[in-house]
Design a protein around this motif. Structure first.
Motif, short mmCIF file in Angstrom:
data_model
loop_
_atom_site.label_atom_id
_atom_site.label_comp_id
_atom_site.label_asym_id
_atom_site.label_seq_id
_atom_site.Cartn_x
_atom_site.Cartn_y
_atom_site.Cartn_z
N UNK A 1 -27.25 93.45 -15.95
CA UNK A 1 -28.16 94.41 -15.66
C UNK A 1 -28.08 94.47 -13.85
N UNK A 2 -28.16 93.29 -13.43
CA UNK A 2 -28.10 93.45 -11.87
C UNK A 2 -26.74 93.71 -11.22
N UNK A 3 -25.43 93.48 -12.00
CA UNK A 3 -24.22 94.08 -11.60
C UNK A 3 -24.20 95.68 -11.59
N UNK A 4 -24.75 96.27 -12.95
CA UNK A 4 -25.03 97.52 -12.75
C UNK A 4 -25.78 98.17 -11.85
N UNK A 5 -26.78 97.67 -11.35
CA UNK A 5 -27.84 98.12 -10.33
C UNK A 5 -26.79 98.01 -8.92
N UNK A 6 -26.29 96.98 -8.61
CA UNK A 6 -25.27 97.19 -7.54
C UNK A 6 -24.35 97.86 -7.60
N UNK A 7 -23.60 98.11 -8.74
CA UNK A 7 -22.63 99.16 -8.81
C UNK A 7 -22.94 100.47 -8.61
N UNK A 8 -24.31 100.77 -8.99
CA UNK A 8 -24.95 102.02 -9.06
C UNK A 8 -25.06 102.41 -7.40
N UNK A 9 -25.77 101.46 -6.97
CA UNK A 9 -26.08 101.56 -5.20
C UNK A 9 -24.51 101.70 -4.57
N UNK A 10 -23.52 100.95 -4.85
CA UNK A 10 -22.17 101.04 -4.22
C UNK A 10 -21.75 102.63 -4.62
N UNK A 11 -22.02 102.91 -5.73
CA UNK A 11 -21.28 104.46 -6.23
C UNK A 11 -22.21 105.60 -5.35
N UNK A 12 -23.45 105.21 -5.29
CA UNK A 12 -24.55 106.19 -4.46
C UNK A 12 -23.95 106.25 -3.10
N UNK A 13 -23.61 105.08 -2.38
CA UNK A 13 -23.08 105.07 -1.11
C UNK A 13 -21.83 105.60 -1.10
N UNK A 14 -21.11 105.68 -1.82
CA UNK A 14 -19.46 105.97 -1.87
C UNK A 14 -19.59 107.64 -2.13
N UNK A 15 -20.43 108.13 -2.94
CA UNK A 15 -20.61 109.49 -3.03
C UNK A 15 -21.11 110.24 -1.81
N UNK A 16 -22.17 109.58 -1.30
CA UNK A 16 -22.48 110.10 0.18
C UNK A 16 -21.57 110.31 1.15
N UNK A 17 -20.79 109.25 1.30
CA UNK A 17 -19.70 109.03 2.40
C UNK A 17 -18.58 109.95 2.09
N UNK A 18 -18.29 110.43 0.94
CA UNK A 18 -17.14 111.39 0.52
C UNK A 18 -17.45 112.87 0.84
#
Length: 186
Positions: free
Chosen positions: A169-186
């Motif tokens: 569950x925590x890995x999923x949360x981290x993945x979600x945060x990383x993806x959100x950061x990746x999406x805003x940087x794109x």
């Protein structure tokens, strides 16, 4: 195209342990992004246009993703929870040359991450279904967002400890945060 994007978790599970991990990862991801979970045998062979994060996972069999022979062996040992004809290996092979349903969209615009389950007693053995799947996805042109994760079961058929469910569950949360950061940087 809609501004709403989502994550898709495609998994394979012989005895239900990997499905529990996939479900926990989804719970973590849902803190950041709408997420759907689908078994490999029912997964789309064209990635839907609104999917911006693809997470793929399965059990490690014989140092890699399962094969028809290793799934049959699993079936011979114990009752399995999903059909054994299509695992993540076959699903990845079925992804079409254009793996998105949006014309002109590049695969690199879809972040991917991979996970696997493996027996706790043999943590140091080489090979991993998650690393093998990541290699295939990278070759197909996807952008790997986060290193592969392994979650551990006590025996081939389980059980899987709650600490591993929580870690997923925590890995999923981290993945979600990383993806959100990746999406805003794109």
């Amino acid at each position: 195209m809609s501004d709403i994007t989502r994550a898709l978790v495609v998994y394979e599970s012989m005895y239900g342990n990997t499905a529990r991990i996939a479900s926990a990862i989804c719970a973590g991801l849902r803190q950041s992004i709408p997420t759907e979970m689908v078994p490999a045998y029912r997964a789309p062979t064209v990635i839907p246009g609104d999917v911006r994060l693809l997470v793929v996972g399965g059990p490690t069999h014989a140092f890699s993703m399962s094969r028809a022979s290793t799934r049959q062996e699993a079936r011979n040992q114990h009752t399995v929870v999903m059909p054994t004809e299509t695992g993540i290996r076959e699903w990845l092979d079925m992804l079409t040359a254009d793996t998105t349903s949006t014309p002109g969209r590049r695969r690199a615009q879809v972040d991917v991450a991979t996970f696997d389950t493996r027996i706790a007693k043999v943590r140091r053995l080489p090979g991993s279904a998650a690393r093998s799947a990541a290699k295939v996805l990278r070759r197909l042109g996807f952008r790997v967002l986060l290193g592969s994760a392994s979650f551990f079961v006590d025996e081939s058929t389980g059980p899987i400890r709650e600490v591993e469910i929580e870690r997923a569950r925590r890995w999923g949360e981290e993945l979600g945060r990383l993806h959100a950061g990746s999406a805003t940087a794109a």
